[in-house]
Design an enzyme around this catalytic site. Structure first.
Site, mmCIF file in Angstrom:
data_model
loop_
_atom_site.group_PDB
_atom_site.id
_atom_site.type_symbol
_atom_site.label_atom_id
_atom_site.label_comp_id
_atom_site.label_asym_id
_atom_site.label_seq_id
_atom_site.Cartn_x
_atom_site.Cartn_y
_atom_site.Cartn_z
ATOM 1 N N GLU A 178 8.558 0.624 11.544
ATOM 2 C CA GLU A 178 9.665 1.580 11.420
ATOM 3 C C GLU A 178 9.027 2.952 11.479
ATOM 4 O O GLU A 178 8.332 3.360 10.551
ATOM 5 C CB GLU A 178 10.415 1.328 10.102
ATOM 6 N N LYS B 136 0.859 -1.191 0.000
ATOM 7 C CA LYS B 136 0.000 0.000 0.000
ATOM 8 C C LYS B 136 0.892 1.236 0.000
ATOM 9 O O LYS B 136 1.438 1.614 1.034
ATOM 10 C CB LYS B 136 -0.898 -0.029 1.246
ATOM 11 N N GLU C 242 8.964 15.261 16.346
ATOM 12 C CA GLU C 242 9.476 15.086 14.988
ATOM 13 C C GLU C 242 8.833 16.149 14.086
ATOM 14 O O GLU C 242 7.610 16.179 13.935
ATOM 15 C CB GLU C 242 9.121 13.681 14.480
HETATM 16 P P1 NAI Z 1 1.100 8.212 8.220
HETATM 17 O O1 NAI Z 1 1.669 7.323 9.242
HETATM 18 O O2 NAI Z 1 -0.348 8.580 8.316
HETATM 19 O O3 NAI Z 1 1.297 7.570 6.765
HETATM 20 C C1 NAI Z 1 2.163 6.525 6.439
HETATM 21 C C2 NAI Z 1 1.422 5.450 5.661
HETATM 22 O O4 NAI Z 1 0.442 4.853 6.496
HETATM 23 C C3 NAI Z 1 0.657 5.956 4.448
HETATM 24 O O5 NAI Z 1 0.711 4.986 3.435
HETATM 25 C C4 NAI Z 1 -0.763 6.071 4.977
HETATM 26 O O6 NAI Z 1 -1.741 5.991 3.971
HETATM 27 C C5 NAI Z 1 -0.837 4.881 5.884
HETATM 28 N N1 NAI Z 1 -1.849 4.962 6.951
HETATM 29 C C6 NAI Z 1 -2.403 6.078 7.510
HETATM 30 N N2 NAI Z 1 -3.286 5.736 8.465
HETATM 31 C C7 NAI Z 1 -3.303 4.384 8.518
HETATM 32 C C8 NAI Z 1 -4.007 3.435 9.326
HETATM 33 N N3 NAI Z 1 -4.862 3.820 10.268
HETATM 34 N N4 NAI Z 1 -3.760 2.123 9.135
HETATM 35 C C9 NAI Z 1 -2.876 1.713 8.204
HETATM 36 N N5 NAI Z 1 -2.184 2.576 7.407
HETATM 37 C C10 NAI Z 1 -2.396 3.888 7.570
HETATM 38 O O7 NAI Z 1 1.973 9.517 8.174
HETATM 39 P P2 NAI Z 1 1.561 10.972 7.631
HETATM 40 O O8 NAI Z 1 0.241 11.386 8.177
HETATM 41 O O9 NAI Z 1 1.715 10.973 6.173
HETATM 42 O O10 NAI Z 1 2.695 11.873 8.288
HETATM 43 C C11 NAI Z 1 2.554 12.335 9.629
HETATM 44 C C12 NAI Z 1 3.885 12.371 10.325
HETATM 45 O O11 NAI Z 1 4.392 11.060 10.465
HETATM 46 C C13 NAI Z 1 4.977 13.105 9.592
HETATM 47 O O12 NAI Z 1 4.912 14.478 9.832
HETATM 48 C C14 NAI Z 1 6.209 12.480 10.187
HETATM 49 O O13 NAI Z 1 6.509 13.095 11.415
HETATM 50 C C15 NAI Z 1 5.797 11.052 10.409
HETATM 51 N N6 NAI Z 1 6.223 10.158 9.332
HETATM 52 C C16 NAI Z 1 7.303 9.346 9.526
HETATM 53 C C17 NAI Z 1 7.761 8.551 8.504
HETATM 54 C C18 NAI Z 1 8.948 7.680 8.674
HETATM 55 O O14 NAI Z 1 9.642 7.409 7.707
HETATM 56 N N7 NAI Z 1 9.193 7.154 9.838
HETATM 57 C C19 NAI Z 1 7.143 8.555 7.186
HETATM 58 C C20 NAI Z 1 5.973 9.380 7.087
HETATM 59 C C21 NAI Z 1 5.571 10.151 8.126
#
Ligand code: NAI
Ligand code: MG
Length: 514
Positions: free
Chosen positions: A283, A209, A414
């Site tokens: 991660e 996904k 972060e």
């Molecule tokens: P997110 O965690 O919502 O998104 C990451 C992935 O998870 C996307 O593919 C999203 O569609 C999916 N996702 C979202 N809600 C989900 C759920 N309930 N169940 C399963 N999958 C789900 O992150 P977002 O909102 O894009 O970014 C928010 C913050 O998260 C950023 O500002 C950053 O601080 C952090 N982040 C950290 C990352 C890393 O590499 N560790 C990557 C992206 C965001």
């Protein structure tokens, strides 16, 4: 706001209020635009879901638009997989596992994984340009970092596929089944490679996904999978937002979930998966300390600090977002950093000279702006170089904060943007204490001439990766992952295979035990 279609990014209390020695030195010459051509990519108007080796329209009958964050221009409509679509993808993955993939000899699986690697290399320019258009990262990074590393990951894991019997001494390796993999938007293709390569090498099938703002390179990868004639259903790609991800986590037919993204969503996934019997690796976020001792090679350290926090607009889970400088070095480091910030080029991500591209989404930009505002409100001093940002799109100037205390939000949370918080320390003990004073534990950097100090620090810091006199270096053979709220499980290296395998103890004569 300037009338020439550009706006001035310098924040309140910014650059030019410093002492004379702190005034930004601008690059004394102008660069001619050097845009990479877009002609190499062909973006379709609409993308369906990749299930069972074919593109199929979503049963949900829903699509969402992905944009170019540097222009806010719509690029394509991308299917939004609903519950039923995800169930179909998981069924396809299960069938492929049962009927072909699990029993295919490792040396045959390896051939497919090698072919993927080679095709990524052959089409790397196309992938790099598409990655940059869909996500906003500078072309020099997608071209020189994301693509070579993605290909390297497939090459590396291809090499493991026929060696699983020898990789785990005293344990027999069997594939797990179907892996559900959810990836973020900061390294879209590279994260797909990190997830898919070990799964395929291990003999698992996958449902991937991608993130909603950056689905296009994963969908181009689907074309590669067709080209290399990967058996249908071995990899399925379901695009959509958080609900699609949640549907994948809930699917009973999934044996393992691998997630990279925010700590908040990671925790929610962990609650859902608890007691389901599904394996899980997470991660998540980070707030890494990059620690500079007074004997560090100064110019090299400054480059490492810049690479640590401004690489990929700071959208990096292991970004060196907390700089800890030994007190006696504080002034020269800050002065050099300010000068260096003035030379960073912010703008068109497709321009080969761009250092900082577009912020990935409006939502992410708002998060950065909110946290930066909190920094000023809580009393830290902001610095941004004079820098002109394009009128349209999502942009944020490289920023640093001094006068930061450990209780400030900008020192704890972060930000995931090009924003550095600078703190000081006096002794190595204090550096360790401050570095570890975070709920996260993904990475850290140490800058010192002293080898013994590097080892001393590395043993004491609760961080999955510690870089010494460098930062943000990756290699597929090296495991990557965190402690505490940065998650668990490792990706890369032989360690990265384990989460995709059932490892059973064997007795001395090769028979099974217990
Ligand atoms: P997110 O965690 O919502 O998104 C990451 C992935 O998870 C996307 O593919 C999203 O569609 C999916 N996702 C979202 N809600 C989900 C759920 N309930 N169940 C399963 N999958 C789900 O992150 P977002 O909102 O894009 O970014 C928010 C913050 O998260 C950023 O500002 C950053 O601080 C952090 N982040 C950290 C990352 C890393 O590499 N560790 C990557 C992206 C965001
Ligand atoms: Mg996009």
């Amino acid at each position: 706001m300037a009338g020439d279609g550009e706006r001035n990014a310098k924040g309140e209390g910014g650059a030019l209020q410093g002492r004379p020695s702190q005034v930004v030195r601008r690059t004394p010459w102008e660069y001619t635009p050097a845009p990479e051509s877009r002609d190499v990519v062909r973006i379709k108007d609409r993308y369906d879901l990749f299930i069972g080796g074919r593109f199929v329209p979503p049963l949900s009958e829903r699509w969402r638009t992905t944009i170019d964050p540097s222009t806010e221009e719509s690029l394509a409509e991308v299917a939004e997989a609903g519950e039923e679509d995800v169930a179909r993808a998981v069924e396809a993955a299960r069938e492929a596992w049962d009927t072909s993939w699990r029993d295919l000899p490792g040396k045959e699986r390896a051939k497919y994984v090698y072919r993927i690697a080679r095709e990524l290399q052959e089409r790397s320019r196309e992938f790099a340009v598409l990655e940059t258009i869909d996500g906003g990262k500078p072309i020099k990074e997608s071209r020189d970092v994301d693509l070579p590393l993605a290909a390297a990951h497939f090459f590396y894991y291809a090499g493991w596929a026929d060696k699983l019997d020898y990789a785990f001494v005293g344990r027999r390796a069997r594939p797990l089944g179907v892996a559900g993999q959810i990836i973020p938007w900061n390294f879209p293709l590279l994260m797909a490679a990190w997830k898919l390569a070990p799964a395929l090498a291990a003999g698992d099938t996958a449902v991937l996904k991608p993130a909603e703002t950056t689905p296009l390179t994963a969908l181009l990868l689907a074309e590669v999978l067709q080209d290399v004639e990967l058996p249908p259903g071995v990899v399925n790609i379901v695009t959509g937002g958080g609900e699609t991800g949640a549907a994948l986590v809930h699917q009973p037919g999934v044996d393992k979930i691998a997630f990279t993204g925010s700590t908040e969503v990671g925790k929610a996934i962990q609650r859902t998966v608890a007691s389901s019997g599904k394996r899980l690796t997470l991660e998540l976020g980070g707030k890494a300390a990059n620690i500079v001792f007074d004997d560090a090679p100064l110019d090299q350290a400054v480059e490492g600090i810049v690479n640590g926090i401004y690489f990929n607009q700071g959208h990096v889970c292991c970004a060196g977002s907390r700089l800890l400088v030994q007190e006696s070095l504080f002034e020269p480091v800050v002065e050099k950093l300010k000068a260096r910030l003035g030379t960073l080029r912010v703008g068109d991500p497709l321009d080969k000279n761009t250092d900082i591209g577009a912020i990935n989404s409006k939502q992410q930009l708002e998060k950065i702006e909110e946290l930066v505002a909190s920094g000023t409100e809580e009393g830290a001093e902001i610095y941004q170089p004079e820098c002109h940002l394009p009128e349209r799109g999502f942009w944020f100037a490289p920023t640093l904060f001094t006068g930061v205390s450990q209780s400030h939000r900008i020192a704890k949370e972060e930000i995931f943007g090009p924003v550095l918080s600078i703190l000081t320390f006096r002794t190595p003990e204090e550096a360790v204490e401050k570095a570890n004073n975070t709920p996260y534990g993904l990475s850290a950097g140490v800058w010192t001439e002293k080898g013994s100090r590097i080892l001393w620090m590395a043993q004491r810091m609760r961080a999955g990766v510690v870089w010494a006199n460098t930062y943000n270096r990756f290699d597929p053979s090296s495991p990557f992952g965190g402690y505490k709220e940065s998650g668990f499980g490792r990706e890369g290296g032989v360690h990265g295979l384990e989460p995709y395998l059932e490892l059973e103890p064997v007795t001395g004569n090769g028979g099974r035990r217990g």
